[in-house]
Motif scaffolding. Structure first.
Motif, PDB file in Angstrom:
ATOM      1  N   LYS A 173      26.497 -25.856 -75.699  1.00  0.00           N
ATOM      2  CA  LYS A 173      27.348 -24.992 -74.880  1.00  0.00           C
ATOM      3  C   LYS A 173      28.610 -24.528 -75.614  1.00  0.00           C
ATOM      4  O   LYS A 173      29.247 -23.559 -75.197  1.00  0.00           O
ATOM      5  CB  LYS A 173      27.747 -25.721 -73.602  1.00  0.00           C
ATOM      6  CG  LYS A 173      26.635 -25.838 -72.557  1.00  0.00           C
ATOM      7  CD  LYS A 173      26.325 -24.475 -71.962  1.00  0.00           C
ATOM      8  CE  LYS A 173      25.368 -24.562 -70.809  1.00  0.00           C
ATOM      9  NZ  LYS A 173      25.159 -23.247 -70.164  1.00  0.00           N
ATOM     10  N   SER A 174      28.971 -25.193 -76.678  1.00  0.00           N
ATOM     11  CA  SER A 174      30.207 -24.848 -77.377  1.00  0.00           C
ATOM     12  C   SER A 174      30.071 -23.504 -78.091  1.00  0.00           C
ATOM     13  O   SER A 174      29.155 -23.301 -78.897  1.00  0.00           O
ATOM     14  CB  SER A 174      30.573 -25.928 -78.400  1.00  0.00           C
ATOM     15  OG  SER A 174      31.728 -25.544 -79.132  1.00  0.00           O
ATOM     16  N   GLU A 175      30.997 -22.612 -77.805  1.00  0.00           N
ATOM     17  CA  GLU A 175      31.011 -21.316 -78.475  1.00  0.00           C
ATOM     18  C   GLU A 175      31.886 -21.339 -79.719  1.00  0.00           C
ATOM     19  O   GLU A 175      31.832 -20.419 -80.535  1.00  0.00           O
ATOM     20  CB  GLU A 175      31.521 -20.250 -77.503  1.00  0.00           C
ATOM     21  CG  GLU A 175      30.620 -20.062 -76.284  1.00  0.00           C
ATOM     22  CD  GLU A 175      31.158 -19.050 -75.297  1.00  0.00           C
ATOM     23  OE1 GLU A 175      32.283 -18.542 -75.527  1.00  0.00           O
ATOM     24  OE2 GLU A 175      30.470 -18.766 -74.299  1.00  0.00           O
ATOM     25  N   LYS A 176      32.679 -22.386 -79.873  1.00  0.00           N
ATOM     26  CA  LYS A 176      33.609 -22.482 -81.000  1.00  0.00           C
ATOM     27  C   LYS A 176      33.165 -23.511 -82.040  1.00  0.00           C
ATOM     28  O   LYS A 176      33.876 -23.748 -83.025  1.00  0.00           O
ATOM     29  CB  LYS A 176      35.006 -22.841 -80.490  1.00  0.00           C
ATOM     30  CG  LYS A 176      35.600 -21.790 -79.549  1.00  0.00           C
ATOM     31  CD  LYS A 176      37.009 -22.182 -79.111  1.00  0.00           C
ATOM     32  CE  LYS A 176      37.627 -21.137 -78.218  1.00  0.00           C
ATOM     33  NZ  LYS A 176      39.017 -21.508 -77.794  1.00  0.00           N
ATOM     34  N   GLY A 180      35.413 -32.318 -78.343  1.00  0.00           N
ATOM     35  CA  GLY A 180      36.294 -33.474 -78.422  1.00  0.00           C
ATOM     36  C   GLY A 180      35.821 -34.645 -77.584  1.00  0.00           C
ATOM     37  O   GLY A 180      35.037 -34.476 -76.638  1.00  0.00           O
ATOM     38  N   PHE A 181      36.321 -35.835 -77.951  1.00  0.00           N
ATOM     39  CA  PHE A 181      36.019 -37.071 -77.217  1.00  0.00           C
ATOM     40  C   PHE A 181      37.324 -37.811 -76.952  1.00  0.00           C
ATOM     41  O   PHE A 181      38.107 -38.048 -77.881  1.00  0.00           O
ATOM     42  CB  PHE A 181      35.081 -37.975 -78.024  1.00  0.00           C
ATOM     43  CG  PHE A 181      34.892 -39.344 -77.424  1.00  0.00           C
ATOM     44  CD1 PHE A 181      33.991 -39.550 -76.388  1.00  0.00           C
ATOM     45  CD2 PHE A 181      35.634 -40.439 -77.879  1.00  0.00           C
ATOM     46  CE1 PHE A 181      33.829 -40.807 -75.822  1.00  0.00           C
ATOM     47  CE2 PHE A 181      35.477 -41.703 -77.313  1.00  0.00           C
ATOM     48  CZ  PHE A 181      34.567 -41.875 -76.280  1.00  0.00           C
ATOM     49  N   VAL A 182      37.557 -38.182 -75.694  1.00  0.00           N
ATOM     50  CA  VAL A 182      38.724 -38.974 -75.311  1.00  0.00           C
ATOM     51  C   VAL A 182      38.240 -40.329 -74.798  1.00  0.00           C
ATOM     52  O   VAL A 182      37.559 -40.414 -73.776  1.00  0.00           O
ATOM     53  CB  VAL A 182      39.557 -38.267 -74.220  1.00  0.00           C
ATOM     54  CG1 VAL A 182      40.717 -39.168 -73.766  1.00  0.00           C
ATOM     55  CG2 VAL A 182      40.100 -36.938 -74.727  1.00  0.00           C
ATOM     56  N   GLY A 183      38.584 -41.397 -75.520  1.00  0.00           N
ATOM     57  CA  GLY A 183      38.244 -42.745 -75.093  1.00  0.00           C
ATOM     58  C   GLY A 183      39.429 -43.407 -74.420  1.00  0.00           C
ATOM     59  O   GLY A 183      40.581 -43.165 -74.810  1.00  0.00           O
ATOM     60  N   VAL A 244      34.924 -27.895 -75.402  1.00  0.00           N
ATOM     61  CA  VAL A 244      34.280 -28.887 -74.537  1.00  0.00           C
ATOM     62  C   VAL A 244      34.838 -30.258 -74.905  1.00  0.00           C
ATOM     63  O   VAL A 244      34.848 -30.624 -76.091  1.00  0.00           O
ATOM     64  CB  VAL A 244      32.748 -28.910 -74.696  1.00  0.00           C
ATOM     65  CG1 VAL A 244      32.133 -29.922 -73.724  1.00  0.00           C
ATOM     66  CG2 VAL A 244      32.130 -27.533 -74.481  1.00  0.00           C
ATOM     67  N   VAL A 245      35.288 -31.032 -73.908  1.00  0.00           N
ATOM     68  CA  VAL A 245      35.820 -32.371 -74.162  1.00  0.00           C
ATOM     69  C   VAL A 245      35.139 -33.374 -73.230  1.00  0.00           C
ATOM     70  O   VAL A 245      35.078 -33.169 -72.013  1.00  0.00           O
ATOM     71  CB  VAL A 245      37.349 -32.424 -73.964  1.00  0.00           C
ATOM     72  CG1 VAL A 245      37.851 -33.867 -74.096  1.00  0.00           C
ATOM     73  CG2 VAL A 245      38.049 -31.536 -74.981  1.00  0.00           C
ATOM     74  N   LYS A 266      35.703 -26.533 -70.891  1.00  0.00           N
ATOM     75  CA  LYS A 266      34.739 -27.327 -70.144  1.00  0.00           C
ATOM     76  C   LYS A 266      34.951 -28.804 -70.448  1.00  0.00           C
ATOM     77  O   LYS A 266      35.398 -29.178 -71.533  1.00  0.00           O
ATOM     78  CB  LYS A 266      33.298 -26.931 -70.512  1.00  0.00           C
ATOM     79  CG  LYS A 266      32.917 -25.522 -70.046  1.00  0.00           C
ATOM     80  CD  LYS A 266      32.923 -25.425 -68.524  1.00  0.00           C
ATOM     81  CE  LYS A 266      32.530 -24.026 -68.050  1.00  0.00           C
ATOM     82  NZ  LYS A 266      32.612 -23.919 -66.571  1.00  0.00           N
ATOM     83  N   ALA A 267      34.627 -29.625 -69.467  1.00  0.00           N
ATOM     84  CA  ALA A 267      34.744 -31.069 -69.625  1.00  0.00           C
ATOM     85  C   ALA A 267      33.425 -31.737 -69.272  1.00  0.00           C
ATOM     86  O   ALA A 267      32.587 -31.156 -68.574  1.00  0.00           O
ATOM     87  CB  ALA A 267      35.872 -31.606 -68.741  1.00  0.00           C
TER      88      ALA A 267
END
Length: 359
Positions: A173-176, A180-183, A244-245, A266-267
């Motif tokens: 889905k990422s257009e760029k 990212g990932f947030v833990g 997207v994250v 988007k998340a």
């Protein structure tokens, strides 16, 4: 919310009485017990059964829209279907000691609650100690394999496998070409989420840029319940070019969703289908969630105690067993569902082995 402070000696002597009004523990050697918000300290269940179930939450408790709420859903199903006599839910306080967790479990056991479920790996050492003190009580712990005894069932999940699927979704889905990932907290369990997410994204686009950050470091576990930190971390990723994250940060995920909304990004949610459980204003930015079926594990354990089939040791809920998956609420991944299901089948068949540690 009710607050009562008890000394440790008083807790031991008066445990049966205290359990009638106790709930979440504070972060000191003298635990503060507090009733779960919106549930009360104790609830009777329909059916007139004899089983008294105790459930000790991780930080955030019932209402975190994620991990703890999934456990609560399993308990709620058991109340309805198994006819429990009573259920008591106790919450954890941010920054509390292991002694406080110990006391929470001990109060439940002294009060006649059996079985008792500890939600989260932070209960590992406290549970091992208390289980040894109460060998006739059946205990379960979610997300921990270290606490071992004849009366402990370890409810485990293949978080890396589910995270692979949402990582693939993020890349598709990422257009760029930037995600990212947030833990929440940098611990081995959350590393499993990151490892799977990274592997899934790179399976789709080997050159994709993946940013990663953690909101706190042990022994500080506030990263699981700090939406402001989650928002700041995700804002940095969106500002740097991610579109997207994915978060594995418990209650802090609400901040990630807010950042996605503000950035028109988007998340990806975690544990529960967060397009159904998150604040209504941000649900439309949640393209999918990595579903971790803690509710199923909690209910299965309670049912096994009820019918006498409970077994100690690890029980793993992986992709093959339906213990993890991705959500489709909102239709945002409908166009890539065929591809995601191909990846799912390759994991189940063993064609793809998902790493459970980052390199």
């Amino acid at each position: 919310m009710l607050h009562n402070r008890f000394g440790r000696l008083a807790a031991s002597a008066l445990a049966g009485t205290m359990l009638m009004g106790a709930a979440a523990c504070g972060g000191s050697e003298e635990p503060t017990t507090t009733a779960s918000p919106g549930t009360g300290a104790t609830s009777a269940a329909p059916g007139g059964g004899t089983t008294k179930v105790g459930l000790a939450y991780d930080i955030g408790g019932r209402g975190d829209q994620s991990f703890n709420d999934a456990a609560a859903a399993g308990l709620d199903k058991a109340k309805t279907e198994l006819g429990l006599a009573e259920a008591k839910e106790l919450e954890a306080g941010s920054g509390e000691t292991e002694a406080a967790k110990e006391e929470r479990l001990r109060l439940l056991a002294q009060g006649g609650f059996n079985p008792i479920i500890a939600v989260g790996f932070a209960y590992s050492k406290p549970l091992a100690k208390v289980a040894a003190e109460f060998p006739d009580v059946k205990f379960a712990i979610v997300d921990d394999a270290e606490a071992k005894a004849a009366n402990i069932t370890n409810l485990l999940f293949a978080e890396h496998e589910g995270s692979f699927l949402v990582g693939a979704a993020a890349a598709l889905k990422s257009e760029k070409n930037h995600v990212g990932f947030v833990g929440g907290v940098r611990v081995p369990l959350i590393d499993k989420f990151e490892a799977g997410f990274e592997a899934g994204a790179k399976a789709v686009k080997p050159d994709i840029k993946i940013e990663s950050t953690y909101l706190s470091e042990p022994p500080e576990f506030s990263g699981f319940n700090d939406p402001a930190k989650g928002k700041t971390a995700a804002e940095g990723m969106f500002d740097a070019g991610a579109d997207v994250v994915y978060h594995a940060a418990g209650g802090s995920g609400g901040g990630v969703f807010e950042a996605a909304k503000a950035a028109n990004g988007k998340a990806i949610g975690v544990d529960s289908d967060q397009a159904k459980t998150a604040a209504e204003g941000v649900r439309d930015v949640i393209m999918t969630s990595m579903i971790k079926k803690v509710d199923v594990a909690v209910f299965d354990f309670l049912k096994s105690v009820s019918d006498g089939s409970v077994a100690s040791g690890p029980k793993v809920y992986d992709l093959k067993a339906g213990g993890v998956d991705y959500s489709t609420t909102g239709g945002q991944v409908d166009d890539i569902k065929t591809k995601l299901d191909e990846y799912k089948q390759k994991i189940v068949s063993g064609e793809i082995t998902v790493p459970d540690k980052t390199s």
